[in-house]
Design a protein around this motif. Structure first.
Motif, PDB file in Angstrom:
ATOM      1  N   LEU A  45      61.599  46.052  24.398  1.00 11.55           N
ATOM      2  CA  LEU A  45      61.793  45.421  23.092  1.00 11.55           C
ATOM      3  C   LEU A  45      62.434  46.495  22.211  1.00 11.55           C
ATOM      4  O   LEU A  45      62.191  47.697  22.417  1.00 11.55           O
ATOM      5  CB  LEU A  45      60.437  45.033  22.499  1.00 11.55           C
ATOM      6  CG  LEU A  45      59.475  44.281  23.414  1.00 11.55           C
ATOM      7  CD1 LEU A  45      58.054  44.314  22.843  1.00 11.55           C
ATOM      8  CD2 LEU A  45      59.931  42.849  23.577  1.00 11.55           C
ATOM      9  N   TYR A  46      63.229  46.084  21.253  1.00 10.23           N
ATOM     10  CA  TYR A  46      63.822  47.056  20.319  1.00 10.23           C
ATOM     11  C   TYR A  46      63.233  46.801  18.942  1.00 10.23           C
ATOM     12  O   TYR A  46      63.556  45.813  18.290  1.00 10.23           O
ATOM     13  CB  TYR A  46      65.339  46.915  20.268  1.00 10.23           C
ATOM     14  CG  TYR A  46      66.008  47.360  21.545  1.00 10.23           C
ATOM     15  CD1 TYR A  46      66.442  48.682  21.698  1.00 10.23           C
ATOM     16  CD2 TYR A  46      66.209  46.474  22.590  1.00 10.23           C
ATOM     17  CE1 TYR A  46      67.049  49.098  22.873  1.00 10.23           C
ATOM     18  CE2 TYR A  46      66.816  46.873  23.773  1.00 10.23           C
ATOM     19  CZ  TYR A  46      67.226  48.194  23.909  1.00 10.23           C
ATOM     20  OH  TYR A  46      67.828  48.595  25.071  1.00 10.23           O
ATOM     21  N   ILE A  47      62.325  47.670  18.542  1.00  8.03           N
ATOM     22  CA  ILE A  47      61.652  47.498  17.255  1.00  8.03           C
ATOM     23  C   ILE A  47      61.849  48.772  16.442  1.00  8.03           C
ATOM     24  O   ILE A  47      61.401  49.850  16.851  1.00  8.03           O
ATOM     25  CB  ILE A  47      60.143  47.223  17.448  1.00  8.03           C
ATOM     26  CG1 ILE A  47      59.950  45.963  18.316  1.00  8.03           C
ATOM     27  CG2 ILE A  47      59.438  47.065  16.109  1.00  8.03           C
ATOM     28  CD1 ILE A  47      58.510  45.651  18.661  1.00  8.03           C
ATOM     29  N   GLY A  48      62.509  48.654  15.297  1.00  8.31           N
ATOM     30  CA  GLY A  48      62.798  49.849  14.497  1.00  8.31           C
ATOM     31  C   GLY A  48      63.542  50.861  15.342  1.00  8.31           C
ATOM     32  O   GLY A  48      64.515  50.537  16.012  1.00  8.31           O
ATOM     33  N   ASN A  49      63.034  52.111  15.328  1.00  7.71           N
ATOM     34  CA  ASN A  49      63.722  53.142  16.120  1.00  7.71           C
ATOM     35  C   ASN A  49      63.095  53.306  17.504  1.00  7.71           C
ATOM     36  O   ASN A  49      63.345  54.268  18.197  1.00  7.71           O
ATOM     37  CB  ASN A  49      63.726  54.481  15.367  1.00  7.71           C
ATOM     38  CG  ASN A  49      62.307  54.984  15.144  1.00  7.71           C
ATOM     39  OD1 ASN A  49      61.349  54.302  15.519  1.00  7.71           O
ATOM     40  ND2 ASN A  49      62.175  56.151  14.534  1.00  7.71           N
ATOM     41  N   GLU A  50      62.287  52.326  17.893  1.00 11.16           N
ATOM     42  CA  GLU A  50      61.583  52.469  19.178  1.00 11.16           C
ATOM     43  C   GLU A  50      62.040  51.475  20.227  1.00 11.16           C
ATOM     44  O   GLU A  50      62.309  50.306  19.916  1.00 11.16           O
ATOM     45  CB  GLU A  50      60.083  52.221  18.958  1.00 11.16           C
ATOM     46  CG  GLU A  50      59.327  53.433  18.518  1.00 11.16           C
ATOM     47  CD  GLU A  50      57.843  53.121  18.522  1.00 11.16           C
ATOM     48  OE1 GLU A  50      57.246  53.105  19.617  1.00 11.16           O
ATOM     49  OE2 GLU A  50      57.310  52.858  17.427  1.00 11.16           O
ATOM     50  N   LYS A  51      62.084  51.962  21.465  1.00 13.10           N
ATOM     51  CA  LYS A  51      62.194  51.056  22.608  1.00 13.10           C
ATOM     52  C   LYS A  51      60.768  50.841  23.067  1.00 13.10           C
ATOM     53  O   LYS A  51      60.097  51.809  23.452  1.00 13.10           O
ATOM     54  CB  LYS A  51      62.982  51.706  23.735  1.00 13.10           C
ATOM     55  CG  LYS A  51      64.461  51.825  23.476  1.00 13.10           C
ATOM     56  CD  LYS A  51      65.108  52.440  24.710  1.00 13.10           C
ATOM     57  CE  LYS A  51      66.600  52.519  24.545  1.00 13.10           C
ATOM     58  NZ  LYS A  51      67.254  53.042  25.745  1.00 13.10           N
ATOM     59  N   ASP A 235      68.788  51.661  13.086  1.00 10.27           N
ATOM     60  CA  ASP A 235      67.533  51.132  13.624  1.00 10.27           C
ATOM     61  C   ASP A 235      66.891  50.204  12.605  1.00 10.27           C
ATOM     62  O   ASP A 235      66.922  50.474  11.399  1.00 10.27           O
ATOM     63  CB  ASP A 235      66.558  52.285  13.900  1.00 10.27           C
ATOM     64  CG  ASP A 235      67.068  53.189  15.010  1.00 10.27           C
ATOM     65  OD1 ASP A 235      67.811  52.696  15.885  1.00 10.27           O
ATOM     66  OD2 ASP A 235      66.744  54.396  14.985  1.00 10.27           O
ATOM     67  N   GLY A 236      66.300  49.127  13.106  1.00 11.75           N
ATOM     68  CA  GLY A 236      65.558  48.227  12.226  1.00 11.75           C
ATOM     69  C   GLY A 236      66.387  47.104  11.636  1.00 11.75           C
ATOM     70  O   GLY A 236      65.839  46.166  11.072  1.00 11.75           O
ATOM     71  N   VAL A 237      67.725  47.183  11.767  1.00 12.58           N
ATOM     72  CA  VAL A 237      68.536  46.097  11.194  1.00 12.58           C
ATOM     73  C   VAL A 237      68.403  44.840  12.067  1.00 12.58           C
ATOM     74  O   VAL A 237      68.203  43.739  11.556  1.00 12.58           O
ATOM     75  CB  VAL A 237      70.021  46.515  11.045  1.00 12.58           C
ATOM     76  CG1 VAL A 237      70.863  45.331  10.582  1.00 12.58           C
ATOM     77  CG2 VAL A 237      70.138  47.666  10.057  1.00 12.58           C
ATOM     78  N   ILE A 238      68.529  45.020  13.375  1.00 12.94           N
ATOM     79  CA  ILE A 238      68.287  43.896  14.287  1.00 12.94           C
ATOM     80  C   ILE A 238      67.192  44.332  15.262  1.00 12.94           C
ATOM     81  O   ILE A 238      67.379  45.288  16.030  1.00 12.94           O
ATOM     82  CB  ILE A 238      69.571  43.495  15.052  1.00 12.94           C
ATOM     83  CG1 ILE A 238      70.614  42.933  14.073  1.00 12.94           C
ATOM     84  CG2 ILE A 238      69.253  42.458  16.126  1.00 12.94           C
ATOM     85  CD1 ILE A 238      71.951  42.555  14.701  1.00 12.94           C
ATOM     86  N   ASN A 239      66.068  43.656  15.205  1.00 14.00           N
ATOM     87  CA  ASN A 239      64.935  43.986  16.079  1.00 14.00           C
ATOM     88  C   ASN A 239      64.813  42.894  17.130  1.00 14.00           C
ATOM     89  O   ASN A 239      64.616  41.720  16.784  1.00 14.00           O
ATOM     90  CB  ASN A 239      63.656  44.069  15.245  1.00 14.00           C
ATOM     91  CG  ASN A 239      63.799  45.104  14.138  1.00 14.00           C
ATOM     92  OD1 ASN A 239      63.634  46.288  14.359  1.00 14.00           O
ATOM     93  ND2 ASN A 239      64.155  44.652  12.937  1.00 14.00           N
ATOM     94  N   ALA A 240      64.967  43.289  18.412  1.00 15.09           N
ATOM     95  CA  ALA A 240      64.979  42.269  19.473  1.00 15.09           C
ATOM     96  C   ALA A 240      63.618  42.207  20.144  1.00 15.09           C
ATOM     97  O   ALA A 240      63.097  43.219  20.626  1.00 15.09           O
ATOM     98  CB  ALA A 240      66.057  42.614  20.498  1.00 15.09           C
ATOM     99  N   ILE A 241      63.046  40.992  20.156  1.00 18.43           N
ATOM    100  CA  ILE A 241      61.753  40.818  20.814  1.00 18.43           C
ATOM    101  C   ILE A 241      61.814  39.615  21.751  1.00 18.43           C
ATOM    102  O   ILE A 241      62.470  38.613  21.465  1.00 18.43           O
ATOM    103  CB  ILE A 241      60.594  40.660  19.800  1.00 18.43           C
ATOM    104  CG1 ILE A 241      60.951  39.626  18.733  1.00 18.43           C
ATOM    105  CG2 ILE A 241      60.236  41.985  19.155  1.00 18.43           C
ATOM    106  CD1 ILE A 241      59.795  39.321  17.801  1.00 18.43           C
ATOM    107  N   TYR A 242      61.135  39.732  22.856  1.00 13.77           N
ATOM    108  CA  TYR A 242      61.142  38.683  23.884  1.00 13.77           C
ATOM    109  C   TYR A 242      59.711  38.225  24.129  1.00 13.77           C
ATOM    110  O   TYR A 242      58.768  38.943  23.818  1.00 13.77           O
ATOM    111  CB  TYR A 242      61.730  39.231  25.195  1.00 13.77           C
ATOM    112  CG  TYR A 242      62.925  40.126  24.989  1.00 13.77           C
ATOM    113  CD1 TYR A 242      64.090  39.617  24.422  1.00 13.77           C
ATOM    114  CD2 TYR A 242      62.886  41.485  25.325  1.00 13.77           C
ATOM    115  CE1 TYR A 242      65.193  40.439  24.206  1.00 13.77           C
ATOM    116  CE2 TYR A 242      63.991  42.308  25.117  1.00 13.77           C
ATOM    117  CZ  TYR A 242      65.137  41.781  24.550  1.00 13.77           C
ATOM    118  OH  TYR A 242      66.225  42.582  24.328  1.00 13.77           O
ATOM    119  N   GLY A 243      59.591  37.050  24.735  1.00 21.77           N
ATOM    120  CA  GLY A 243      58.244  36.597  25.109  1.00 21.77           C
ATOM    121  C   GLY A 243      57.966  35.185  24.667  1.00 21.77           C
ATOM    122  O   GLY A 243      58.888  34.406  24.401  1.00 21.77           O
ATOM    123  N   ASP A 244      56.670  34.865  24.571  1.00 21.69           N
ATOM    124  CA  ASP A 244      56.214  33.504  24.270  1.00 21.69           C
ATOM    125  C   ASP A 244      56.859  32.990  22.967  1.00 21.69           C
ATOM    126  O   ASP A 244      56.518  33.456  21.865  1.00 21.69           O
ATOM    127  CB  ASP A 244      54.688  33.545  24.142  1.00 21.69           C
ATOM    128  CG  ASP A 244      54.111  32.186  23.750  1.00 21.69           C
ATOM    129  OD1 ASP A 244      54.895  31.229  23.557  1.00 21.69           O
ATOM    130  OD2 ASP A 244      52.867  32.093  23.634  1.00 21.69           O
TER     131      ASP A 244
END
Ligand code: NAD
Length: 545
Positions: A45-51, A235-244
């Protein structure tokens, strides 16, 4: 402060490469496909500056070869969704304050990267995980996404330049503020370009975004994120999250800072989301923008004057390219009795030459459908058709999921113009034909208009201008994109702004300035240079006696 206004010229559409035998691009994409096919990747997942590697993993396999694994992706928990919202809010002010020229240059750089060094990777990823032929991948993942990015910058500049008049001593300015809060983007499996555009268009206008791609497009979504990062997207402009999808959406919609949704997918999901937003409307800071492009039941109506060859080509391409999995795909066709037999003979003889298989084999015009749910849905409708007295399969109808989810191109004729397959979106390689008496053209136009709840795309084939005009008039609300003597698929950014009304969406026209306007909330600023210092207007003076 760098004074001066950047001039943005009107872009040209990205040239579609041919991938013919012995071309450089063909060799490159085949090599890239093989490289990706033979490696395993792990998508965070890409959240803020973190993978973020959550540990809750799902495997990824090509739909045309479902026993072969090409990687895994990590799924978000509710906590991760909260983190993505926080990351987007944290970045919000800085991103909104960045000069628009800098935002423009980031997304223009992304377009250049896709046009050049990332072209074969994004195409190969789309071929692999969404089972597109190279041509379908090229017009989508490369060209359409590049066009979205370039044209949107051009439209953004036009929007900013659209200003009210100022008068003597007064300056008026519209400040096109991004929305207050964050934007939520939900994208479908079937277009890599749409997946990239949903978060990018809102971000370009100064918003920060929580993006939830389809589970069946995560692989190419990961390339998009990589390109955006390489282009310098903070970082943080587009945060990509996957799942339910339901859990993620419910969590997002619970946030008081939820400012808008940019959605593309099925109608049913969109309607449920709209209801949820309505139920929570009292809790948001502003009325959220709701933009959704949804399902379709796209038609061709032919007049007796139609060119039989052009019509049959449009049915084959419009109905079966990408296995009928385009929202704009032809799925119901109305043929006048006088030409029906000739058209169907041609369609069938063309379909006999169509090859079905892996996109790695460039001789295949069609590949597999996206997943086992789509396969099961299509297999069961084909069974229903076979059992029906009102319809008959005249070509195709066989399904095989041993290696991949393969469904043959299937042509159905029906005697009932309201037969299930004339009304419902099936999203697969299945076209239903209804023949009408030649002297009932006008009556049939009414039928086209009333048969399905959708209003996405449609086409008229005719050499007769009166018939074309009649169709334009009678079908004005039946399709947001209407085509004359052409298939109703293949809209090009900047040329055919895309979107439908009725159950097909909010018709905010992706690939046009109308869409970008949804991601700003204009503020009017009036400045009076020398303000009045007396409240008394001249009319208050006394009458002369
Ligand atoms: P889908 O509705 O299954 O999924 C779309 C997105 O919604 C995905 O990201 C999915 O994970 C998410 N989703 C699914 N259930 C959800 C829920 N309960 N709550 C919140 N989100 C949920 O659609 P799909 O199969 O990915 O795509 C095909 C559909 O998209 C077709 O109906 C097609 O017509 C439509 N589509 C429309 C356009 C257009 O421009 N009108 C373009 C492409 C696709």
């Amino acid at each position: 402060m760098a004074n001066g206004t950047l001039r943005i010229s009107q872009p040209k559409n990205e040239k579609v490469l041919s991938y013919a035998t012995n071309t450089i691009e063909r060799g490159e994409v085949q090599q890239e496909y093989d490289r990706l096919y033979n490696q395993q990747i792990e998508i965070p997942l890409y959240i803020g500056n973190e993978k973020v590697f959550s540990g809750n993993k799902e495997s990824i396999s090509p739909p045309h070869n479902h026993q072969h694994q090409i990687g895994t992706y990590h799924k978000a928990s509710q906590h991760h969704v909260q983190q993505a919202i926080e990351a987007s809010l944290k970045r919000k002010t800085k991103w909104a304050q960045m000069p628009w020229e800098s935002r423009a240059s980031i997304f223009l750089k992304a377009a250049e990267l896709i046009a050049g060094p990332y072209r074969s990777q994004i195409n190969a990823a789309t071929m692999l995980c969404q089972s597109k032929t190279i041509y379908q991948a090229e017009i989508d993942a490369a060209c359409e996404l590049i066009d979205f990015l370039r044209f949107n910058v051009y439209f953004m500049r036009q929007i900013y330049a659209d200003q009210p008049i100022s008068t003597d001593g007064v300056l008026n300015k519209l400040a096109y503020r991004p929305l207050e809060g964050f934007v939520y983007a939900i994208s479908p499996f079937n277009f890599t370009a749409i997946a990239g555009n949903l978060p990018a268009s809102a971000a370009l206008m100064g918003n920060t975004v929580v993006w939830k791609p389809s589970d069946y497009q995560v692989y190419s979504a990961n390339v998009i994120i990589e390109v955006f990062k390489k282009a310098g997207l903070p970082d943080g402009v587009i945060n990509a999250i996957y799942g339910d999808p339901e859990m993620i959406t419910n969590t997002v919609l619970d946030s008081r800072d939820f400012a808008g949704i940019h959605y593309t997918g099925s109608t049913q999901v969109f309607q449920e989301i709209w209801k949820k937003i309505g139920n929570k409307i009292h809790q948001y800071k502003s009325y959220p923008r709701i933009v959704g492009e949804t399902g379709g039941k796209d038609f061709i109506i032919a007049h007796p004057s139609a060119s039989v060859k052009a019509l049959s080509t449009a049915i084959v391409r419009g109905g079966f390219e990408y296995q009928g999995q385009k929202c704009s795909a032809v799925s119901r066709v109305y043929l006048p009795e006088s030409i029906a037999e000739r058209v169907l003979d041609l369609v069938i003889s063309e379909l006999r030459t169509v090859k079905l298989g892996s996109p790695r084999d460039f001789e295949n015009f069609m590949t597999s459908v996206i997943h086992h749910k789509a396969y099961n849905r299509l297999e069961s409708i084909i069974k229903e058709i076979k059992a029906s007295k009102e319809a008959q399969i005249i070509f195709g109808g066989r399904c095989n999921q041993q290696v991949g989810y393969f469904v043959e191109p299937t042509v159905v004729i029906t005697t009932n113009p309201k037969f299930k397959t004339m009304e419902q979106e099936l999203f697969g390689p299945l076209v239903t034909i209804y023949s009408y008496p030649d002297n009932e053209f006008e009556k049939t136009l009414k039928l086209v208009d009333e048969t399905s709840p959708y209003g996405l795309t449609g086409a008229i084939f005719s050499q007769n201008r009166d018939a074309i005009n009649k169709a334009l008039q009678e079908l004005q609300h039946s399709a947001g994109n209407f085509y004359i003597n052409d298939k109703p698929t293949g809209a090009v950014v900047g040329q055919q702004p895309f979107g439908g009304s009725r159950a097909s969406g909010t018709n905010d026209k992706a690939g046009w300035s109308l869409n970008l306007l949804r991601w700003v909330s204009p503020q009017l600023i009036k400045e009076t240079l020398v303000p009045d210092i007396d409240y008394r207007y001249p009319f208050l003076s006394k009458d002369e006696s």
